[in-house]
Scaffold this active site. Structure first.
Site, PDB file in Angstrom:
ATOM      1  N   GLU A  24     -39.274  49.210  68.094  1.00 57.52           N
ATOM      2  CA  GLU A  24     -39.211  47.771  68.422  1.00 57.52           C
ATOM      3  C   GLU A  24     -40.172  46.961  67.549  1.00 57.52           C
ATOM      4  OE1 GLU A  24     -36.682  47.003  69.968  1.00 57.52           O
ATOM      5  OE2 GLU A  24     -36.278  48.988  70.791  1.00 57.52           O
TER       6      GLU A  24
ATOM      7  N   GLY B 195     -31.082  55.850  67.517  1.00 53.84           N
ATOM      8  CA  GLY B 195     -30.021  54.879  67.287  1.00 53.84           C
ATOM      9  C   GLY B 195     -30.583  53.487  67.464  1.00 53.84           C
TER      10      GLY B 195
END
Ligand SMILES: [Zn+2]
Length: 237
Positions: free
Chosen positions: A198, A154
């Site tokens: 990230e 997610g």
């Protein structure tokens, strides 16, 4: 204010030297930096919430932090805010564009207590392990293990949804910490996944760009049915 303007002019000149032809990157840093001195601040980055898909900041290639500014109070403030937001929303990773700052900074933290909320089998299957708070400025990623694993993922910037995403088993991350010291860390399993997720943010990519589309789902679809649609997904905390 005058002092700030002088500092700003100096800083902008330094950037133009530093970035050379990379004008868009300079613009990106300059735009963010100028906002710090805006007298009429309304709600400007760094935010206390996660920017959401559709926000152009999530699709930009973030600018590198100029080396001479790594230890500046401004970068320190961005990092502090990233860690604050990361912990406030109980998540495991955050990239600066997610608080509206288009700079190459990431923070990751996998706390032991997340284990309590997950079945042991899930924890093991996903190869989850503790990761102390790690902040990296201008990080670079190298894949060290090309085996791929597919697991649900997610993103706080695609709030309320998840999908299965393939990620590499092992990566090496290098970058600067907030003191400007070069750090290198080897990550595997879930922590390698967090790092890849990230790093994608810094290049304007989201997991939805390479997810298994057939697994894309609203994380509360069942509750939507049981509560006759009376469910809200909050964007604040
Ligand atoms: Zn994300």
């Amino acid at each position: 204010m005058l002092k700030h303007q002088i500092q700003l002019t100096k800083l902008v000149k330094t950037h133009l030297r530093y970035f050379g032809s990379s004008q868009s990157r300079t613009q990106s840093f300059k735009k963010w930096y100028q906002q710090l001195w805006t007298t009429e601040r309304t709600n400007l980055p760094p935010y206390e919430h996660f920017t959401q898909v559709g926000d152009p900041v999530l699709r930009q290639v973030a600018a590198a932090v100029p080396l001479e500014h790594v230890k500046s109070p401004e970068i320190e403030a961005v990092i502090q805010q990233m860690v604050k937001v990361l912990r406030k929303f109980d998540c495991v990773g955050i990239a600066a564009p997610q608080i509206g700052v288009s700079l190459r900074i990431i923070a990751m933290e996998f706390k032991k207590d997340i284990k309590r909320d997950l079945p042991q089998a899930t924890f093991e299957a996903r190869k989850m392990s503790e990761l102390p708070l790690t902040v990296l400025i201008n990080p670079e990623l190298t894949i060290t293990n090309y085996t791929k694993h597919k697991h649900p993922e997610g993103c706080m910037s695609v709030r309320g949804f998840s999908a299965e995403v393939e990620r590499y088993e092992g990566v090496k991350l290098t970058g600067l910490d907030k003191l400007g010291t070069r750090n290198e860390l080897e990550l595997s399993g879930w922590n390698a996944r967090i790092a890849q997720h990230e790093m994608d943010h810094l290049d304007g990519k989201l997991y939805i760009d390479h997810m298994d589309r057939s697994t894309f789902m609203c994380t509360c679809w069942e509750t939507v049915n049981t509560k006759s649609g009376r469910v809200e997904i909050p964007f604040y905390k």
